[in-house]
Design an enzyme around this catalytic site. Sequence first.
Site, PDB file in Angstrom:
ATOM      1  CE  LYS A  72      59.534  65.698  49.747  1.00 36.80           C
ATOM      2  NZ  LYS A  72      60.229  67.043  48.966  1.00 36.80           N
ATOM      3  CB  ALA A 274      56.461  72.645  51.812  1.00 38.41           C
TER       4      ALA A 274
END
Length: 557
Positions: A72, A274
């Site tokens: 990512k 996260a």
Amino acid sequence: MKTDIEIAQANVMQPIAQVASDLGLTEDDFDLYGKYKAKLTIKKLRELQAAGQKGKLVLVTAITPTPAGEGKSTVSIALADGMRKIGKKSILALREPSLGPCFGIKGGACGGGYAQIVPMEDINLHFTGDIHAISMANNLIAALIDNHIHQGNQLNIDPRTITWKRCVDLNDRALRDIVIGLGGATEGIPREDGFNIAVASEIMAIICLSKSLTDLKDRLNKIVIAKTYAKETVTLGQLGVTGAVAALLKDAIRPNLVQTLEHTPAFVHGGPFANIAHGCNSLNATTCALALGDYVVTEAGFAADLGAEKFLDIKCRVGGLKPSAVVLVATVRALKMHGGVAKADLATPNVDALMKGFCNLKTHVENLHKYGIPVVVAVNRFITDSAEENEALIKACAEIGAKAVLCEGWEHGGEGTKDLAAAVCDICDKGESNYKPLYPLEMSLEDKINTIAKEIYRADSVEFSAAAKKRLKEFTDLGYGNLPICCAKTQNSISHEKTWTGAPSGYAFPIRDVRLYAGAGFIVPLAGEIMTMPGLPKAPAALNIDVDDDGVITGLF
């Protein structure tokens, strides 16, 4: 084949003053941290905040991570470089890495191959000292709480109710649950305590959501640290030490400026995880990028069910941000793992397994569409992927209404992402985004948790423990019922159970406890066995890292 660190060390960086000048910044707008790193001044931060959102915001997220890797950060960096290749004024806004993963199993967070931010070693290790400042501020609060109790306890704090933990930016499971204050009357009051990893500290979340030092101090004041013997909440503001804590953070609130291998400007600032925090870079960094660039590429941690959900339901609300597009990163390898293929067999073409695992990508696309934002799938190509597999994946994405573009940023940098950049910019320019949060803040805390669990995690129901129900009622009665939700759960599944791959559904989502982050401004339900202090693997990355007499680091990835 060169390693990531060898590619980064061979790169010829521009002086950061030149990168800043290309953005229209003058030498009075930033402070240099060596030749290749800088921090914006408070004055310039205010000016850019006042300028408003000029650029179009692109969020990069991903399918559920697997040991095969998704890339990512690599795609985020390559996308911004690719936009520059097609003549767009793009800027990156990324999180800064934590030392815990660098020395653990995940490695650094500066991208890979020919899509990296540099100086890679500095950014991955100490950078400009922001996380150290956050750790010291966190631990100053802990020391002041214990000292207050030792020196007479005027606030009548019940030591058994202290919720403020110490922190360190390393993976250290031995510090999860400890006893402090041993050694006699002069050594403090004995009590149970524990450590979080620094990036899970509420201070990190506050830094990433505060817009100014005044805002920072207001949020610090609201932190709930304990209860009195009369069961009344005690806030940091009542200790009278907010100014001292803020003084440690006066520079940490200022965004850092670095560059990519291709000299694209990158604001790298703030680093909450996260899975146990809200997973987004600082609001200040994103705001500054939006004031200076035409297109801003940012990312949120882990998969779309974690980082993207929190970006869209927490950060965008706080900052008034309106994303123009979402890029969902996927790989053939990872989807085959979601389809049941073992890691050792991923190099063997297997379209059937790919299509079986496609349900994971499909679920994330459907979830993102609930926010009213167009989605582009970035197929991050690995050399083991077959043409047939890539074609099947791109076709399957088209059938669910998501354009998919092959991405070769790891191997070719911005040149390998020009097609993706063109597709993303085209969607942004059409202005079709109609962003809206998933739930209204006026909804009850239980209903907000139920909404996320059912709409994003695809659970049938939520099972609240007795302790969780009690805390939710307590937080509501105290006036915190309108806060958003920041769920802590495994990153390895859309569900709470890390072994459930693909797209699990039809299960009960368990909430075992709930924490209040009043300063950050959100409620944190804990699902499953999630830990706020990770541990190290059997063979940590630290075993491979070294430095020679010239200060050249090896083994960092």
